[in-house]
Design a protein around this motif. Structure first.
Motif, short mmCIF file in Angstrom:
data_model
loop_
_atom_site.label_atom_id
_atom_site.label_comp_id
_atom_site.label_asym_id
_atom_site.label_seq_id
_atom_site.Cartn_x
_atom_site.Cartn_y
_atom_site.Cartn_z
N PHE A 215 -1.81 76.88 59.53
CA PHE A 215 -1.67 75.62 59.79
C PHE A 215 -1.59 74.69 58.72
CE2 PHE A 215 -1.77 76.83 63.96
CZ PHE A 215 -1.22 75.92 64.82
N ARG A 216 -0.82 73.79 58.22
CA ARG A 216 -1.01 72.67 57.19
C ARG A 216 -0.59 71.16 57.73
NH1 ARG A 216 -1.61 77.16 56.10
NH2 ARG A 216 -1.17 78.46 54.11
N TRP A 217 -1.80 70.50 58.12
CA TRP A 217 -1.47 69.43 58.47
C TRP A 217 -1.48 68.34 57.50
CZ3 TRP A 217 -5.80 66.11 58.85
CH2 TRP A 217 -7.12 66.73 59.05
N GLY A 218 -1.06 66.92 57.62
CA GLY A 218 -0.78 65.98 56.73
C GLY A 218 0.50 66.45 55.94
N THR A 219 1.42 67.21 56.58
CA THR A 219 2.63 67.41 55.99
C THR A 219 3.61 66.43 56.61
OG1 THR A 219 3.10 69.20 57.26
CG2 THR A 219 1.96 69.71 55.20
N VAL A 220 4.68 65.95 55.97
CA VAL A 220 5.77 65.59 56.24
C VAL A 220 7.16 66.00 56.03
CG1 VAL A 220 7.18 63.30 56.44
CG2 VAL A 220 4.59 63.31 56.29
N VAL A 221 7.98 66.81 56.81
CA VAL A 221 9.26 67.31 56.46
C VAL A 221 10.40 66.20 56.24
CG1 VAL A 221 11.02 68.94 57.03
CG2 VAL A 221 8.47 69.59 57.35
N THR A 222 11.02 66.31 55.01
CA THR A 222 12.17 65.21 55.03
C THR A 222 13.47 65.95 54.92
OG1 THR A 222 11.81 65.80 52.36
CG2 THR A 222 10.57 63.92 53.46
N SER A 223 13.45 67.36 54.81
CA SER A 223 14.84 67.81 54.69
C SER A 223 14.85 69.32 55.34
CB SER A 223 15.62 67.72 53.19
OG SER A 223 16.79 68.73 53.26
#
Length: 499
Positions: free
Chosen positions: A198-206
């Motif tokens: 798990f990696r949180w604090g991540t925002v996928v943009t594409s």
């Protein structure tokens, strides 16, 4: 950063002419769907528990045919054939009835599954999410009570009720608070040893398809410029997914990342984008689209018993939660909604009164306390079959009834709570091409992503999967079937399946 305080590096763009190794699976979204799939991809394998008895005789006979073969390796279409229940997904019904055999009849029969950890079956994967594990449950006001029964919120092999008992807590009306659910999901990830994925604090943009060959021959600059291609790469070669985004560091900085994946699973839910009415003045500062705005206003004492009324627009459960909250705080409410109170499509007309007494109370208020007919409830007016025409800068809202009559109401704030839509802006064309009706935006109730019912792979894009509300499964108890279907399909692709 993970709950244990460690930062795990994400894959970054390859340097000039570097080689490339794609990850087998990237899951976008770390709510119940993403957590359940991570559990299954981590080598946790369900088998039929020998000598257990399922109340569905035909399913029992099928399960007895090959008890030594994992459910993941069996024909899910064959096993789920003939099952009926509260979901349209055959695999959702299958996984639910294996875990909770007679729950819809009020029974408490034990699961007929036993779980084995088989590390050699594990498929490397990452789960990306904005919040800690649990997804949108961390964004919901903690004291809110779930619509579903508490035991239906649990994930495989760790019953929610057992976890709650360890906290020396019980269920209110068989239901749980949002805070309990969010904590349970975080605990589940730690307890099952999934946190390394798990990696949180991540925002996928594409997310887009690219040619594996072109990536290894391109420079970093080329990759950044080649951003206008849609799903299919022009080159007839091995195609993989390129997932771009950023993660927020402890200092608040945004660090970009790129991951390459053979398969991508969309599990982002639908909590991201509240629905707007599209009327004049809706962008004014006193008009809000989330329940948390009312909670904040109460904390700041900007609304109270002497305020002008709060306008609540909508007739779903979030609107009902807002009414209950305002009622509890003695805040006057004007409640406007388009439907008739007796409309069978209204959610309140579908809920058992005994199990949901507070929502039944809201429904009573909606029926008995209209503007035309004063009822027993103070500080509340119901306006059925009304819709908003405009919001004014003077905090006056114009409402219109079914006969076209208009009236202005002076309000302190407005809450437009008419549902929400998924944010798929990271997909080409906002994911519209993946929907059942590819001319309309994706909507969990009216226009979900079109998936194969037994693999949950998108029919329009191989290697891309959709789980949970994006695929039309709107309850936690049923999203897990999608995870089972996807895990079974991914296991076959990874050649982990026995022949």
């Amino acid at each position: 950063m993970l709950p244990d305080g460690k930062m795990y590096p994400l894959v970054t763009r390859p340097s000039n002419k570097s080689g490339l190794k794609a990850l087998p699976v990237v899951i976008i979204g770390n709510g119940p769907s993403g957590i359940c799939l991570s559990y299954l991809l981590s080598g946790y394998t369900p088998y039929f528990k020998r000598h257990s008895l399922h109340p569905h005789p035909i399913l029992q006979r099928k399960l007895e045919e090959a008890p030594e073969v994992s459910v993941l390796d069996q024909d899910l279409e064959y096993l789920s054939e003939g099952l009926e229940g509260r979901s349209h997904s055959p695999v959702a019904l299958l996984f639910d009835t294996l875990q909770r055999p007679d729950t819809d009849l009020g029974g408490t029969a034990e699961s007929v599954l036993t779980w084995w950890h088989e590390p050699d079956r594990a498929i490397p994967h990452l789960v990306l999410g904005r919040n800690p594990p649990g997804g949108a449950w961390h964004s919901i006001e903690g004291s809110m009570v779930t619509l579903s029964k508490g035991e239906w919120m649990g994930l495989p092999d760790l019953p929610f009720k057992e976890w709650l008992k360890q906290k020396r807590r019980g269920l209110r009306n068989n239901r749980a608070t949002a805070e309990d659910i969010a904590q349970y999901y975080q605990h589940y990830v730690m307890k099952k040893g999934l946190q390394k994925n798990f990696r949180w604090g991540t925002v996928v943009t594409s997310v887009r398809k690219v040619s594996a060959e072109s990536i290894s021959n391109h420079t970093q600059k080329d990759l950044q410029e080649d951003s206008d291609s849609l799903w299919n790469s022009n080159e007839k070669s091995t195609e993989i997914f390129q997932v771009d985004g950023f993660f927020k560091t402890v200092e608040g900085d945004k660090e970009p990342f790129t991951i390459y994946a053979e398969n991508v699973v969309l599990a982002t839910g639908t909590y991201d984008n509240p629905t707007w009415l599209g009327v004049k003045g809706e962008n004014l500062s006193y008009v809000h689209h989330q329940l948390s705005a009312l909670e904040e206003a109460v904390k700041n004492n900007s609304v109270g018993i002497m305020s002008d009324p709060v306008l609540i627009v909508g007739a779903g459960l979030t609107a009902a939660d807002a009414i209950l909250f305002a009622h509890h705080c003695n805040i006057p409410v004007i409640h406007a909604f388009r439907r008739r109170v007796t409309d069978p499509g209204l959610i309140f007309n579908q809920l058992p009164k005994m199990m949901y007494p507070e929502y039944h109370k809201v429904h009573q208020m909606m029926k008995e306390q209209t503007a035309a007919c004063a009822g027993p409830y103070e500080c509340y007016i119901s306006l059925p079959e009304h819709h908003v025409l405009s919001f004014g800068k003077d905090k006056k809202c114009i409402l219109q009834d079914k006969n076209g009559c208009q009236k202005a109401y002076k309000i302190s704030m407005a809450l437009v709570l008419t549902g929400s839509n998924p944010n798929l802006s990271f997909l080409p064309n906002n994911g519209i091409d993946l929907a059942i009706d590819s001319d309309q935006p994706v909507n969990s109730k009216r226009n979900p992503i079109d998936v194969d019912p037994f693999t949950y792979e998108c029919t329009q894009e191989k290697g891309l999967y959709a789980l949970g509300p994006l695929a039309g499964d709107n309850f936690v108890r049923f999203v897990q079937g999608g995870a089972l279907a996807a895990a079974s399909s991914l296991a076959k692709k990874a050649n982990k399946n026995p022949p």
